[in-house]
Design an enzyme around this catalytic site. Structure first.
Site, PDB file in Angstrom:
ATOM      1  N   HIS A   1       0.826  -1.203   0.000  1.00  0.00           N
ATOM      2  CA  HIS A   1       0.000   0.000   0.000  1.00  0.00           C
ATOM      3  C   HIS A   1       0.866   1.261   0.000  1.00  0.00           C
ATOM      4  CE1 HIS A   1      -2.344  -3.308   1.694  1.00  0.00           C
ATOM      5  NE2 HIS A   1      -3.441  -2.679   1.339  1.00  0.00           N
TER       6      HIS A   1
ATOM      7  N   HIS B   1      -1.815  -1.406   7.301  1.00  0.00           N
ATOM      8  CA  HIS B   1      -1.444  -1.604   5.906  1.00  0.00           C
ATOM      9  C   HIS B   1      -0.331  -0.643   5.476  1.00  0.00           C
ATOM     10  CE1 HIS B   1      -4.802   1.182   6.237  1.00  0.00           C
ATOM     11  NE2 HIS B   1      -4.534   1.681   5.065  1.00  0.00           N
TER      12      HIS B   1
ATOM     13  N   ASP C   1      -8.003   7.614   8.573  1.00  0.00           N
ATOM     14  CA  ASP C   1      -9.312   8.255   8.743  1.00  0.00           C
ATOM     15  C   ASP C   1     -10.441   7.254   8.551  1.00  0.00           C
ATOM     16  OD1 ASP C   1      -8.525   8.112   6.064  1.00  0.00           O
ATOM     17  OD2 ASP C   1      -9.283  10.096   5.529  1.00  0.00           O
ATOM     18  N   GLY C   2     -10.274   6.348   7.595  1.00  0.00           N
ATOM     19  CA  GLY C   2     -11.327   5.368   7.321  1.00  0.00           C
ATOM     20  C   GLY C   2     -11.662   4.518   8.530  1.00  0.00           C
TER      21      GLY C   2
ATOM     22  N   HIS D   1      -5.531   2.404  -3.947  1.00  0.00           N
ATOM     23  CA  HIS D   1      -5.317   1.779  -2.632  1.00  0.00           C
ATOM     24  C   HIS D   1      -4.749   0.371  -2.818  1.00  0.00           C
ATOM     25  CE1 HIS D   1      -6.212   1.177   1.702  1.00  0.00           C
ATOM     26  NE2 HIS D   1      -6.279  -0.088   1.331  1.00  0.00           N
TER      27      HIS D   1
ATOM     28  N   ARG E   1     -17.522 -19.731  38.836  1.00  0.00           N
ATOM     29  CA  ARG E   1     -17.265 -18.301  38.625  1.00  0.00           C
ATOM     30  C   ARG E   1     -16.857 -17.628  39.922  1.00  0.00           C
ATOM     31  NH1 ARG E   1     -22.773 -15.039  38.955  1.00  0.00           N
ATOM     32  NH2 ARG E   1     -24.121 -16.642  39.813  1.00  0.00           N
TER      33      ARG E   1
ATOM     34  N   SER F   1     -20.950 -10.444  38.657  1.00  0.00           N
ATOM     35  CA  SER F   1     -21.377 -11.745  38.121  1.00  0.00           C
ATOM     36  C   SER F   1     -20.190 -12.665  37.871  1.00  0.00           C
ATOM     37  CB  SER F   1     -22.138 -11.565  36.801  1.00  0.00           C
ATOM     38  OG  SER F   1     -23.398 -10.982  37.032  1.00  0.00           O
TER      39      SER F   1
ATOM     40  N   GLU G   1     -16.487  -4.450  25.215  1.00  0.00           N
ATOM     41  CA  GLU G   1     -15.616  -5.623  25.283  1.00  0.00           C
ATOM     42  C   GLU G   1     -14.447  -5.543  24.318  1.00  0.00           C
ATOM     43  OE1 GLU G   1     -18.932  -5.657  24.910  1.00  0.00           O
ATOM     44  OE2 GLU G   1     -19.620  -6.408  26.848  1.00  0.00           O
TER      45      GLU G   1
ATOM     46  N   GLN H   1     -27.671 -14.479  26.543  1.00  0.00           N
ATOM     47  CA  GLN H   1     -26.692 -14.445  27.642  1.00  0.00           C
ATOM     48  C   GLN H   1     -25.907 -15.751  27.775  1.00  0.00           C
ATOM     49  OE1 GLN H   1     -27.150 -11.215  29.416  1.00  0.00           O
ATOM     50  NE2 GLN H   1     -28.395 -11.099  27.562  1.00  0.00           N
TER      51      GLN H   1
END
Lengths: 609, 609
Positions: B29, B69, B146-147, B251, B308, B335, B356, B417
């Protein structure tokens, strides 16, 4: 009774229902329902217009509950509207009930499953876009939580909505200050949300979310926004019940029986009001009639063609015979070749820019309104939208995804651009069809099959140009396969798909020169897999099989075959077992063990006594 | 020579290198390198401070090339700095070279692989946070396209950076107007980006990205921002070569040999300048010394405990003996029970809110600086960060992820969930360790193993409380398994993990009463799988095996076992084969076919002659 009084009564009823339902279920999120009760009353019984007996009426306003954990109050609103019997509310969360813990389209007014936060606005963008495209007078309302505004998908959707000039899209944010485990990033600072939405090109209206006349006034202003509009409502979690109001530690907890009694005493007796009579019907509108066939004229390919190019050509031809087909791109349309559809049908083509989550969410919304979205990007980048794909499955969405540039066969761009886990995204989903064509003719057939059969399809395409293996007339059924080479006394079978079919054919030729017969199966339908054919052919070759795929070991074709043939065959699985690097396609196939020479070696290993 | 003149010469050299490298490689590129050459010159040879011979110097400024890139110009900058030989540049994209098509840490100055757009800012947030936590004088610079600002992950990171008050974080955006397939959403409208970043709490500086004195001035202002700062640089794609400047369609295309010659004529001869001499060393700084052991005192559980909860208890204890351990939460710490660590070690605990992608990206950044991040959320929501997990693997990151609330055993909250595809996310990644403990004792061992061994770990935990199966002293090796029931003449083996181990034990007891022996294996190490033990035990039970898991069919334990035992066993695979719904945990295990009664039935099917 004034309108505001009636809505206050409806809001009280929604609160009482929500508390009772969750206490009865023994789980759920009552406090998050209470903060938005006044907003819901104003939306469902004043601002929104919908045909009570027809969730598919083309004039309907649409509603997406992005904060899906508030499902009880959504079910309560439908009960108040008379759409479901009030007694059914107490079935909430039972295994037999359509009133699930988070909304799914098992309840037929729900257009998309929610519950994974931050996805609803994208679905709303898709629905609003479909309304605009189909000249519906309806608008789309998305009710969101404040906590979920931390999700990037929200800002992808916000950017897209403004860019697409969706003035028929309204977001309502229930800013109740409290997340699940602590206060949200911005608490009750409505200004923080206002600045963000304004910067993303939205009209912003702020309101006290418990002041019904003020809410109605805000919705009135929204109608004249001319751009997507957000209503930022300052609310109190647990509103109406003193001992849970604005208190941390009450997220996702139903009241105990004695707490419920105390709460109901505070809320007073169930007020009488004609909720159903308050519902406003939509303007008359007809779903646009459209050309709708699926069989398009197949291309007479004469030379090597990349399957990604054949995808683009086929999609454009499908577009000519079917007006419901729309295409979405994530700024790679010159690589996936979706650009051919974009060039011919600009009004049905949507540039989603580099925002894959919103692209898939938008697709879900458009599918929910009857369009057939074809969404293409690099397979690697579909991992960005894995959660949306997951929720699309729970939405029973009619969504067609294409992942291009799969595997090490893309070459020098390197691992970040290689789809090596895409089969493991799509295969686990029950009912998802996964097609992986090896030549241009079969690719065209896969595009037609995807359009014709409802549900989620995933089509996997390859970057380099590859030879033609079939004829223009060849049929490719979902769940089928093709036996490309078969001889008496074949020593082993190779199961391949896509680029590795070519390697398998080369291996066949090389082995033939040594008088070893190799049966070659093109398992273009990775899911459902053609277990019958594969098992039969493998049995005929002494139960010896090599599976070769341009994918990581887990969740792909190799494990699919292993699961299907367990106990019946000795399987060698060739796939990408290290983190690959940049290099020439041929070099990489060789270096990572999926080229014809590796197949030849694997066959030798299998037939050696 | 003035400083600006020197930097102009360096920029020219970077342009010439980038063009030559990509033409030689035959792909890449170049135009996206040319737009940012002046920014790179100012960053690497004026503004940033780093120790040339030590990429791990604790005082270093760090650099993340989010627009991966543009790798050629990054390699060129390292060559100019004397970090790599100039001749090596022409190895770009060769299979033997560390200079890949997109940056990976195979080149040791690269802290995280990039190339999937929109991820670099999150990594930068993590690195800047690590610098702050470890009192480094260094800053972190993230160069973005920017993209990629359309990606939601960028706005998750932007929000987090402001919230965490990372004044040592600087984003530089190369606004060159053109994406891959068309103009970006905002083109050259710098105001659009400025409004967004300001709304997200950043200081914004706008500059002509080809005016070197102006760029230097902007970086000077950045130093006094007091908050995260972004430099919005208006640039021209292909800058410096007239026939490709600001042109769509260029590009990802290298120049042909004759085009290269023409371009080099325009750029003039390679200018002489002492690039290496311009590099500024960092301030002296020492990486903080720290307690670092992994063995923590195990809890004396006496009663049923959710895995957990045991995860949370173990993580807190690990925190006591290891200062490098940090915890990240996505607003579900009450949780996942990460809250225990948060309560004891607030300075090493980071609330990532409901975002996340950024949470995992931040973890990658912290891991790159030597911390050991433990990241926990619902397993279902890790699908949101699948692309970040993928890139973490290419970054060789030392990242520990925990997914709680897996499978239908969560009960009434419903499918959105339920983690039902998480094993299919983590298993395909070569080298990723996947642990799925069935009781509290084994969970604690899994947490220790994850901390002790470098690399990506995934720990799967269950919502309901489950009985204790082991003792406090029991050892659980990565790659091991436990044979929980074994008798002479056992008729079949059941391979289970997590919640289904309990169902297998129930099935064992039921079958025992019918004089059918069932061997029970707890395959807590889903990956690497204990193939030796499983194969041996299965062989002893007539090659009959039932695999039972709370996961969709693809990519989980069942296919792992099928792949491992191909040809050696008759396998029945019990798993979730439909889209599940809300209900009570026991009801759902039963309804979807993974309860003890289904195991009993499967064993009967296997042993029936």
């Amino acid at each position: 009774m004034t309108k505001a009084d009636a809505l206050r009564r409806i809001a009280a009823r929604l609160r009482i229902h929500s508390l009772r339902m969750t206490t009865r279920a023994g789980s759920g999120h009552p406090t998050t329902c209470l903060s938005m009760a006044d907003l819901m009353a104003c939306l469902f019984f004043s601002e929104m217009r919908y045909r009570l007996n027809d969730p598919e009426d083309w004039g309907n306003d649409e509603f997406v509950l992005s904060k899906g954990h508030a499902a009880p109050i959504l079910w309560a609103a439908y009960a108040e509207a008379g759409i479901i019997p009030e007694t059914e509310l107490l079935d909430l969360r039972k295994i037999s009930s359509r009133l699930e813990g988070h909304p799914t389209p098992r309840m037929n007014w729900v257009k998309a499953a929610t519950g994974s936060l931050g996805q609803g606005l994208s679905v709303g963008v898709g629905i609003a876009l479909a309304q605009k495209l189909g000249h519906s007078p309806g608008r789309t309302f998305v009710l969101m939580g404040d906590g979920e505004c931390a999700e990037g998908a929200v800002w992808e959707a916000a950017g897209a909505a403004a860019h697409l000039k969706l003035k028929n899209l309204v977001a309502v944010i229930d800013v109740n200050r409290l997340g699940q485990s602590e206060a949200t990033m911005h608490g009750h600072d409505l200004g923080a949300y206002a600045r963000k939405f304004r910067a993303f090109g939205w009209a912003v209206h702020r309101v006290n979310g418990h002041d019904i006349p003020a809410i109605l006034e805000a919705f009135k202003k929204v109608r004249f926004s001319g751009v997507p509009a957000v209503v930022l409502a300052k609310t109190v979690k647990g509103k109406g019940v003193s001992f849970i109001e604005d208190k941390n530690g009450w997220h996702g907890k139903p009241l105990k029986e004695d707490e419920l009694e105390k709460a109901l005493r505070e809320l007073g007796p169930m007020p009488a009001v004609d909720s159903k009579g308050s519902v406003r019907p939509p303007k008359k509108a007809l779903r646009p009639g459209s050309k709708e066939t699926f069989a398009f004229e197949r291309t007479a390919y004469a030379d090597k063609t990349a399957t990604r190019l054949a995808y683009g050509i086929a999609l454009e031809k499908l577009g000519r015979v079917n007006d419901r087909v729309v295409a979405l791109d994530g700024d790679v349309k010159n690589s996936t070749y979706a650009e051919k559809f974009f060039a011919s049908f600009p009004e049905r083509s949507f540039q989603s820019y580099i925002a894959e989550q919103n692209m898939v969410g938008m697709g879900m919304g458009m599918a929910a309104k009857g369009y057939i979205p074809f969404i293409a990007t690099f397979a690697a980048f579909l991992s960005r939208a894995h959660d949306q794909v997951r929720m699309a499955a729970y939405s029973f969405a009619n969504l067609k995804l294409c992942g291009s540039h799969v595997g090490v066969s893309i070459g020098e761009d390197g691992p970040s651009q290689m789809g090596l886990e895409d089969l493991a995204i799509f295969r686990p989903i029950p009912g998802c069809v996964v097609l992986y064509p090896s030549d241009a003719f079969s690719t065209e057939a896969c595009v037609e099959a995807a359009a014709r059969q409802p549900g989620i399809f995933y089509i996997r395409t390859t970057r380099p140009a590859t030879p033609l293996l079939y004829s223009r007339e060849e049929k490719f059924a979902v769940g089928g396969s093709k036996v490309l080479r078969r001889g008496d006394g074949d020593s082993a079978t190779v199961v391949a798909a896509g680029i590795t079919v070519l390697e398998a054919l080369k291996a066949h030729d090389e082995l033939k020169s040594k008088n070893i017969g190799l049966r070659v199966i093109d398992a273009y339908s990775v899911q459902p897999l053609d277990v019958e054919t594969i098992a039969r052919e493998v049995a005929q070759t002494g139960g010896r099989v090599v599976v070769v795929e341009d994918h990581f070991p887990g969740g792909g074709l190799g494990e699919a075959v292993a699961a299907a043939l367990a106990g019946q065959a000795k399987i060698l699985h060739l796939c990408i077992r290290e983190l690959p690097r940049s290099g020439k396609p041929g070099e990489l196939l060789e270096a990572y063990g999926i080229s014809s020479s590796h197949i030849v070696r694997a066959v030798h290993d299998l037939v050696r006594p």
